[in-house]
Scaffold this active site. Structure first.
Site, PDB file in Angstrom:
ATOM      1  N   ASP A   7     -15.139  -3.016  -1.627  1.00 19.84           N
ATOM      2  CA  ASP A   7     -14.741  -2.751  -0.244  1.00 19.84           C
ATOM      3  C   ASP A   7     -15.998  -2.467   0.560  1.00 19.84           C
ATOM      4  O   ASP A   7     -16.772  -1.563   0.199  1.00 19.84           O
ATOM      5  CB  ASP A   7     -13.794  -1.550  -0.176  1.00 19.84           C
ATOM      6  CG  ASP A   7     -12.622  -1.694  -1.140  1.00 19.84           C
ATOM      7  OD1 ASP A   7     -12.127  -2.824  -1.305  1.00 19.84           O
ATOM      8  OD2 ASP A   7     -12.207  -0.675  -1.720  1.00 19.84           O
TER       9      ASP A   7
ATOM     10  N   ASP B 175       0.851  -1.184   0.000  1.00 17.75           N
ATOM     11  CA  ASP B 175       0.000   0.000   0.000  1.00 17.75           C
ATOM     12  C   ASP B 175       0.887   1.233   0.000  1.00 17.75           C
ATOM     13  O   ASP B 175       1.762   1.374   0.866  1.00 17.75           O
ATOM     14  CB  ASP B 175      -0.908   0.013   1.241  1.00 17.75           C
ATOM     15  CG  ASP B 175      -1.982  -1.064   1.182  1.00 17.75           C
ATOM     16  OD1 ASP B 175      -2.021  -1.814   0.184  1.00 17.75           O
ATOM     17  OD2 ASP B 175      -2.770  -1.170   2.139  1.00 17.75           O
TER      18      ASP B 175
END
Length: 240
Positions: free
Chosen positions: A129, A8
């Protein structure tokens, strides 16, 4: 099952967030390309990359470290975060990215997903998500009234290469993945599903592998950086 190590990217660094909160970022490596090589040299066959700044900005922000990763590693990589138009999709795929992940636009502009799948078959994934089963967008900052499974089903015939399902409440929290919801979603569609969020032990990987759904793989981040998951053991487990 494939193990996708997560890199990330925030402000050029490899970080992990806690439950998707940008202000709760832990920097694990200031050289993301070196981190990617570490994963590849350990035997990882895929990389999962997220441009966190890009997810909020709506356009690529951490392009430089992504390009360095693509240049220095020889395994396929998938990238999400700020990819919201055909030009950006085409640009990333032309740079050697194997798979783009469309998240926010899958909710706001589903026609783009269909168009991209036709134009670049096999190279488009959808990132779903969810908090409590409902989809969140724009770097998880905005809640919607869209049910995660309903969204997945809406792309059943689009030609999506994979669905990456993340339970936001589990992400970075080291509390284990939401196995039941992940399995339910995977059993509801024929699209390959990748589990994400909270994968923090070998036991979690075993549970996903035996969840009764044909999962394509699992993404893990913090647990690999912290050493809670031994990478070699994890790769052996998922290949067996």
């Amino acid at each position: 099952m494939i193990l996708y190590p997560a890199i990330d990217l925030k402000d050029g660094n490899a970080v992990r967030l806690y439950k998707g909160e940008m202000e709760k970022a832990t920097v694990f490596n200031e050289n993301p390309a070196a981190q990617a090589l570490e994963f590849v040299n350990a035997g990882c066959e895929w990389l999962h990359l997220v441009d966190l700044n890009g997810a909020f900005a709506g356009e690529p922000v951490n392009a430089k470290p992504v390009e360095e990763i693509l240049a220095q590693t020889k395994v396929p990589a998938q990238l999400g975060g700020g990819i919201r138009d055909m030009a950006t999709i085409e640009r990333w795929l032309s740079k050697g990215l194997q798979r783009v992940i469309l998240g926010t636009v899958a909710v706001e502009n589903p026609d783009l997903v269909h168009e991209a799948c036709k134009e670049f078959p096999g190279h488009v994934a959808v990132g779903i998500d969810a908090r409590n089963g409902m989809v969140a967008t724009k770097g998880w900052a905005e809640e919607t009234n869209v049910n995660a499974t309903d969204l997945a089903k809406s792309f059943e015939d689009a030609g999506v290469a994979a669905i990456i399902y993340t339970d936001i409440n589990r992400d970075g929290a080291m509390q284990g993945p939401n196995v039941a919801e992940t399995a339910a979603l995977a059993n509801a569609v024929s699209i390959p599903v990748i589990a994400s969020g909270g994968v923090s032990s070998l036991e979690d990987l075993r549970n996903l592998k035996s969840c009764g759904a044909p999962l394509n793989g699992a993404i893990s981040g913090r647990a690999l950086y912290d050493g809670a998951i031994d990478l070699g053991q994890a790769l052996t487990l998922l290949k067996s």
